[in-house]
Scaffold this motif. Structure first.
Motif, PDB file in Angstrom:
ATOM      1  N   HIS A  19     -11.297   8.324   1.403  1.00 33.21           N
ATOM      2  CA  HIS A  19     -10.535   7.248   1.684  1.00 33.21           C
ATOM      3  C   HIS A  19      -8.956   7.801   2.397  1.00 33.21           C
ATOM      4  CE1 HIS A  19     -13.117   5.336  -1.057  1.00 33.21           C
ATOM      5  NE2 HIS A  19     -12.690   5.999  -2.037  1.00 33.21           N
ATOM      6  N   TRP A  20      -9.247   8.533   3.296  1.00 35.18           N
ATOM      7  CA  TRP A  20      -7.844   8.615   4.104  1.00 35.18           C
ATOM      8  C   TRP A  20      -8.609   9.219   5.660  1.00 35.18           C
ATOM      9  CZ3 TRP A  20      -3.244   7.109   3.879  1.00 35.18           C
ATOM     10  CH2 TRP A  20      -2.520   7.566   4.820  1.00 35.18           C
TER      11      TRP A  20
ATOM     12  N   ALA B 100       8.468  10.233 -10.006  1.00 34.26           N
ATOM     13  CA  ALA B 100       8.379  11.090 -11.265  1.00 34.26           C
ATOM     14  C   ALA B 100       7.309  10.377 -11.970  1.00 34.26           C
ATOM     15  CB  ALA B 100       9.631  11.268 -11.967  1.00 34.26           C
TER      16      ALA B 100
ATOM     17  N   LYS C 138       1.317   4.500  -2.704  1.00 34.19           N
ATOM     18  CA  LYS C 138       1.241   5.907  -2.194  1.00 34.19           C
ATOM     19  C   LYS C 138       2.406   6.635  -2.927  1.00 34.19           C
ATOM     20  CE  LYS C 138      -2.518   6.540   0.229  1.00 34.19           C
ATOM     21  NZ  LYS C 138      -3.646   7.569  -0.149  1.00 34.19           N
ATOM     22  N   ASP C 139       3.501   5.882  -2.781  1.00 27.02           N
ATOM     23  CA  ASP C 139       4.849   6.538  -3.019  1.00 27.02           C
ATOM     24  C   ASP C 139       4.748   6.747  -4.696  1.00 27.02           C
ATOM     25  OD1 ASP C 139       5.780   6.592  -0.729  1.00 27.02           O
ATOM     26  OD2 ASP C 139       7.137   4.930  -0.900  1.00 27.02           O
TER      27      ASP C 139
ATOM     28  N   ARG D  98       5.877  13.898   4.196  1.00 26.67           N
ATOM     29  CA  ARG D  98       6.483  14.649   3.091  1.00 26.67           C
ATOM     30  C   ARG D  98       6.046  16.411   3.358  1.00 26.67           C
ATOM     31  NH1 ARG D  98       5.412  10.276  -0.699  1.00 26.67           N
ATOM     32  NH2 ARG D  98       7.317   8.745  -0.458  1.00 26.67           N
TER      33      ARG D  98
ATOM     34  N   HIS E  45       4.307  17.568 -13.867  1.00 27.91           N
ATOM     35  CA  HIS E  45       5.428  16.743 -13.014  1.00 27.91           C
ATOM     36  C   HIS E  45       6.254  18.011 -12.632  1.00 27.91           C
ATOM     37  CE1 HIS E  45       8.454  14.380 -11.444  1.00 27.91           C
ATOM     38  NE2 HIS E  45       9.451  14.787 -12.493  1.00 27.91           N
TER      39      HIS E  45
ATOM     40  N   GLU F 295      -7.859   3.254  -2.011  1.00 22.48           N
ATOM     41  CA  GLU F 295      -8.849   3.629  -0.841  1.00 22.48           C
ATOM     42  C   GLU F 295      -7.856   3.220   0.398  1.00 22.48           C
ATOM     43  OE1 GLU F 295     -12.643   1.110  -1.203  1.00 22.48           O
ATOM     44  OE2 GLU F 295     -13.217   2.412  -2.578  1.00 22.48           O
ATOM     45  N   GLU F 296      -8.749   3.083   1.709  1.00 21.32           N
ATOM     46  CA  GLU F 296      -7.896   2.984   2.767  1.00 21.32           C
ATOM     47  C   GLU F 296      -7.236   1.707   2.762  1.00 21.32           C
ATOM     48  OE1 GLU F 296     -11.271   3.649   2.613  1.00 21.32           O
ATOM     49  OE2 GLU F 296     -11.524   5.112   3.852  1.00 21.32           O
TER      50      GLU F 296
ATOM     51  N   TYR G 111       0.900  -1.137  -0.035  1.00 15.03           N
ATOM     52  CA  TYR G 111      -0.004   0.008  -0.114  1.00 15.03           C
ATOM     53  C   TYR G 111       0.879   1.380   0.021  1.00 15.03           C
ATOM     54  CZ  TYR G 111      -3.669   3.336   1.618  1.00 15.03           C
ATOM     55  OH  TYR G 111      -4.624   4.309   1.787  1.00 15.03           O
ATOM     56  N   GLN G 112       1.959   1.482   0.737  1.00 10.41           N
ATOM     57  CA  GLN G 112       2.780   2.218   0.794  1.00 10.41           C
ATOM     58  C   GLN G 112       3.596   2.395  -0.530  1.00 10.41           C
ATOM     59  OE1 GLN G 112       5.818   1.979   3.940  1.00 10.41           O
ATOM     60  NE2 GLN G 112       4.385   1.999   5.639  1.00 10.41           N
TER      61      GLN G 112
ATOM     62  N   VAL H  80      11.289  17.453  -3.290  1.00 11.11           N
ATOM     63  CA  VAL H  80      10.536  16.732  -2.166  1.00 11.11           C
ATOM     64  C   VAL H  80      11.288  16.331  -1.077  1.00 11.11           C
ATOM     65  CG1 VAL H  80       9.104  14.645  -1.727  1.00 11.11           C
ATOM     66  CG2 VAL H  80       8.646  15.751  -3.893  1.00 11.11           C
TER      67      VAL H  80
ATOM     68  N   TRP I 125       2.154   8.677 -10.842  1.00 12.94           N
ATOM     69  CA  TRP I 125       0.769   8.624 -11.007  1.00 12.94           C
ATOM     70  C   TRP I 125       0.180   8.578 -12.665  1.00 12.94           C
ATOM     71  CZ3 TRP I 125      -1.686  12.170 -14.558  1.00 12.94           C
ATOM     72  CH2 TRP I 125      -1.096  13.275 -14.882  1.00 12.94           C
TER      73      TRP I 125
ATOM     74  N   PHE J 190       2.478   9.717  -5.200  1.00 15.55           N
ATOM     75  CA  PHE J 190       2.864  11.026  -4.893  1.00 15.55           C
ATOM     76  C   PHE J 190       4.180  11.416  -5.046  1.00 15.55           C
ATOM     77  CE2 PHE J 190      -0.797  10.525  -1.811  1.00 15.55           C
ATOM     78  CZ  PHE J 190      -1.654  11.619  -2.325  1.00 15.55           C
ATOM     79  N   ALA J 191       5.281  10.398  -5.018  1.00 11.65           N
ATOM     80  CA  ALA J 191       6.666  10.944  -5.176  1.00 11.65           C
ATOM     81  C   ALA J 191       7.484  10.356  -6.211  1.00 11.65           C
ATOM     82  CB  ALA J 191       7.217  10.161  -3.697  1.00 11.65           C
TER      83      ALA J 191
ATOM     84  N   TYR K 288       2.119  10.958   3.067  1.00 11.54           N
ATOM     85  CA  TYR K 288       2.718  10.554   1.798  1.00 11.54           C
ATOM     86  C   TYR K 288       2.559  11.716   0.652  1.00 11.54           C
ATOM     87  CZ  TYR K 288       2.209   5.738   3.313  1.00 11.54           C
ATOM     88  OH  TYR K 288       2.331   4.640   4.398  1.00 11.54           O
ATOM     89  N   ALA K 289       1.276  12.358   0.638  1.00  9.14           N
ATOM     90  CA  ALA K 289       0.920  13.225  -0.190  1.00  9.14           C
ATOM     91  C   ALA K 289       1.672  14.583  -0.071  1.00  9.14           C
ATOM     92  CB  ALA K 289      -0.472  13.749   0.164  1.00  9.14           C
ATOM     93  N   VAL K 290       1.913  15.255  -1.426  1.00 14.05           N
ATOM     94  CA  VAL K 290       2.654  16.522  -1.773  1.00 14.05           C
ATOM     95  C   VAL K 290       1.782  17.487  -2.316  1.00 14.05           C
ATOM     96  CG1 VAL K 290       4.854  15.290  -1.779  1.00 14.05           C
ATOM     97  CG2 VAL K 290       3.522  15.338  -3.858  1.00 14.05           C
TER      98      VAL K 290
END
Lengths: 437, 404
Positions: free
Chosen positions: B135-136, A94, A87-88, B74, B29, A315-316, A83-84, B61, A97, A91-92, B121-123
């Motif tokens: 969902h959070w 390049a 998320k990475d 972050r 980006h 989701e969660e 899951y992490q 970041v 997404w 969001f992190a 996690y979010a930026v």
């Protein structure tokens, strides 16, 4: 000799063969193109006959393989990290997404397009052998059914990987339906999950299936599927063309490359074309290659735009203790989930569980029916390669009704079912989901 | 052999469309929201402290990874001023963090979200603050959330997270709301009916881990307004029967502030697996048994304390004073008076003044005795010998008596 090209030609170079020989050579000599025929009929090239759905599926698969291979470097298939890592990626990483968006949209589209491809082939009766010898289109239809099943399994195994609530509970629903199979049901579920609960064992099983075994299976079946098309003398619409031109007599060896004619029978692809080459065919290079590029670009642009417009949900984190309400299977299995509900009958205090009827029996019969249908279809050869042929009206109608039923059930399951699987019209608001704060 | 003009046109058009699409992806980006904040912060620093300091502001970041707490935060990508001095009055997200909480909870060891909530996690602001995202489960417990619940103190809500670690504190500095809640638990006698933190009555449900319940597990039928665990508990504390008609819990007539304090307290009662170093007041050390403590205090304060203080006991017992050496490398000093004589042929006084062998090394490098200390040592050793002699005399008499 090639004419000298100016700077403009060099920048905007489009290759144009000067002779048919040159055009044919360009196909045969090229590793990527060698499985194309040297010449292709205009009918096969048209958008109206096939809608190029098979090609679109292949492009989507290529997109999936490409983005999937990059995602494999970023995703960690462990219960603690999966899951992490998503998320990475979101969001992190390049362009993470975008990669994930393209992968997800392509996957959903591939299920839909492969299904539509099958519908097209059925409605045009293209699984029927035509006029040329050594055709075995029913076999290619069965390979196609296997490809559809592989596509569904690929999507289903990928569904679990984000390890969020959506993933976890969709797999819970899906594997519970599988366990309703008689005698071996529980066993199937145990083997699928690697135990009795969805946990690390399940995740690694689904991951390996998703990233290795199923893509390899699809690749193998795809190659076979393409090879069969060549062996079957192209699309079914070519046979129809041949019939109308009454050139069946032309299917004789005109020349032989077998050793001094000692070998019996015909060699691989030296027989004359089924159709009048002059009026009906064009060289594959550049006509087929160009159209392939159009279809590829349309697909990539559409997938890109959808990936940008539709945020990829996450989701969660998966929580075995909290069941989301409603818990839904992936959308392409929602017609099954809906069937399961609709075939669950309450008689007083007695409940007939629909999981067997709706989840195993009906889909099993449908798949079996698809496999044997080409052998039961007694329509005349003239009905092959024609949209809605009159001779196949009855079976087309029944098939379309089945397709419609699947679509309606899918739409109900996807859009009209809310908490406790109650029915909600699109304009009915679902009850507000409670939160901590 | 001419290419199909229409296809070529389509290829060109679609090629351009793809280029534009990818251009958009590229732009998203390379021009994210956080870059604007970082530029703004750098300008503020340049204006205030000059270009040299501004060049030290990190770019890109930023993240704080706290492996022990399984957090990746972050937040500092935008909140760059958090650990800078002198930005105390800057607007958010550039403001310096208040000093006191950070002194005991350094950012590198705790991150941000473990106290403040939000999605580490979010930026981008919307996803990171997670006040209205789906969902959070952990929104940022700041001003916006406080306003939504008309909580006057904007930091009140985040105290729910203080108690994640400080659960067993009687009182936690800076967590006034939680402290008030704990005080109310004692005052109102909640434990008469409820088990809390492992002890209490069984009339009502066990509340030890009531914070673990998910929002879906509450019944909101009788609740007006927003459906949330917080709102449910507030309504329940103000009038228990309004939320669960069958309850026997009395209405304590709590005001909003007290109801809030109790709500946050019960919501904080979660099952948490904390690494030991994060449990307040937890000592990573062996606890001595009472017997060991008694012996230790005797050694430190009894008649033989001198030998402990000077370190003699590391090698020697002084058994008549109850001093036991862990290593017992050397002989018992209780019999030193005669033992030195027999070993070295010298008196104790003479030997200590000019030691030989191992003792010569020890007394010149590790243990230094002044003249007074040497005199004290000799005096104590004689005293110890007398006790030893008396003991052995008694023992000899005993033996003799037995022999008769």
């Amino acid at each position: 000799m090639e004419a000298k090209r100016g700077i403009f030609e060099k920048l905007f170079w489009t290759w144009t063969p000067k002779t048919e020989r040159e055009a044919g050579d360009s196909v045969v000599r090229n590793l990527l193109l060698h499985w194309f025929p040297a010449k292709v009929t205009n009918a096969s090239l048209s958008f109206g006959y096939s809608f190029w759905l098979g090609t679109i599926s292949a492009v989507l698969f290529a997109l999936l393989a490409l983005t999937g291979m990059i995602l494999m470097f970023l995703y960690v298939p462990s219960v603690e990290r999966a899951y992490q890592s998503i998320k990475d990626i979101e969001f992190a990483v390049a362009f993470g997404w975008y990669l994930r968006g393209v992968h997800r949209i392509s996957a959903h589209l591939m299920v839909a397009v492969v299904f539509l491809h099958m519908v097209r082939v059925f409605l045009t009766g293209a699984y029927r052998n035509g006029v040329a010898v050594h055709q075995n289109r029913p076999l290619n239809w069965i390979i196609g059914v296997a490809l559809l099943l592989c596509t569904l399994l690929l999507s289903f195994t990928g569904y679990l990987l984000p390890w969020d609530q959506l993933a976890y509970w969709a797999i819970m629903v899906g594997t519970n339906i599988a366990s309703a199979a008689p005698v071996v049901g529980e066993r199937i579920r145990f083997v699928l999950l690697g135990g009795n609960t969805i946990d690390q064992n399940t995740l690694i099983r689904f991951y390996v299936l998703h990233c290795f075994f199923l893509p390899v299976a699809v690749l193998f079946l795809f190659v076979w599927h393409m090879w069969r098309i060549r062996k079957d003398h192209g699309l079914a619409c070519v046979d129809r063309l041949a019939r109308t031109q009454k050139r069946i007599a032309a299917i004789v060896p005109t020349k032989t490359y077998s050793l001094l004619g000692v070998a019996k029978g015909r060699t691989v692809h030296v027989e004359a074309s089924l159709v009048d080459e002059e009026s009906e065919t064009v060289p594959s290079s550049p006509n087929l290659t160009q159209r392939l590029l159009v279809v590829t670009l349309v697909t990539v642009v559409a997938v890109s735009l959808l990936a940008i417009a539709l945020p990829t949900p996450l989701e969660e984190a998966a929580n075995p203790k909290v069941t989301p309400n409603p818990a839904k299977a992936p959308w392409y299995f929602l017609w099954l989930q809906e069937l399961v509900t609709d075939t669950t009958i309450h008689l007083g205090g007695f409940t007939v569980n629909g999981a067997f009827v709706g989840g195993i029996l009906i889909p099993g019969l449908i798949v079996a029916g698809l496999i044997v249908w080409p052998f039961l279809d007694r329509s005349p050869v003239s009905a092959a390669g024609v949209w809605f042929a009159a001779a196949r009206r009855r079976q087309n109608t029944i098939f379309l009704l089945l397709v419609l039923a699947v679509l309606v059930l899918t739409i109900i399951g996807t859009f009209l079912r809310g908490p406790f699987w109650h029915f909600y019209w699109p304009w009915d608001a679902w009850p507000e989901a409670p939160k901590h704060f | 052999m001419k290419p199909n003009k229409r296809d070529v046109m389509w290829i060109s058009a679609l090629g351009i469309a793809l280029l534009i699409t990818l251009g958009f992806v590229y732009d998203r980006h390379f021009a994210p929201e956080w870059k604007d904040y970082q530029d703004e912060f750098r300008e503020m620093i340049a204006e205030k402290y000059g270009e040299a300091r501004a060049a030290q502001v990190p770019a890109g970041v930023q993240q704080i990874w706290v492996k022990e707490l399984n957090r990746v935060d972050r937040c500092t990508t935008c909140h760059q001023g958090v650990e800078w001095k002198g930005m105390e009055s800057a607007p958010e997200p550039f403001r310096t963090h208040s000093k006191e909480p950070l002194a005991k909870h350094p950012i590198s060891k705790y991150g941000c979200t473990v106290c403040h909530g939000g999605q580490g996690y979010a930026v981008d602001t919307e996803s990171a603050h997670a006040v209205a995202v789906e969902h959070w489960e952990e929104p940022l417990l700041g001003a916006e959330m406080a306003a939504a619940y008309t909580v006057s103190d904007r930091n009140a809500l985040l105290q729910v997270n203080c108690n994640g670690c400080h659960r067993y504190d009687r009182e936690t500095k800076g967590a006034d709301v939680i402290n008030r809640g704990k005080q109310l638990i004692a005052e109102k006698g909640c434990r008469a009916c409820h088990v809390i933190n492992g002890r209490g009555g069984t009339v009502g449900p066990n509340l030890t881990n009531v914070g673990e319940l998910s929002p879906e597990q509450y019944d909101y039928d009788r609740l007006n307004g927003k459906k949330s665990v917080f709102a449910w508990h507030m309504a329940h504390f103000k009038d228990p029967k309004a939320m669960s008609p069958a309850t026997v819990m009395p209405n304590f007539g709590l005001n909003s502030k007290d109801a809030q304090a109790l709500t946050l307290l019960v919501m904080s009662w979660k099952r948490r697996a904390l690494p030991v170093e994060y449990i307040p007041g937890f000592q990573q050390a062996d606890v001595p048994t009472p017997e060991e403590q008694r012996r230790e205090s005797e050694m430190l304060t009894g008649k033989g304390a001198f030998f402990v203080r000077k370190g003699c006991f590391i090698c020697h017992d002084v058994s008549s004073f109850g001093i036991q050496s862990a290593s017992k490398i050397g002989p018992d000093l209780s019999i030193a008076v005669t033992d030195v004589q027999s070993r070295f042929g010298r008196t104790l006084e003479d030997f200590l003044a000019q030691p030989t062998g191992t003792m010569a090394v020890v007394l010149s490098t590790q243990i230094h005795l002044s003249n007074e200390e040497r005199a004290e040592a000799i005096e104590k050793l004689h005293e110890a010998y007398k006790i030893k002699e008396a003991e052995s005399g008694k023992a000899a008499q005993g033996e003799a008596r037995k022999g008769k």
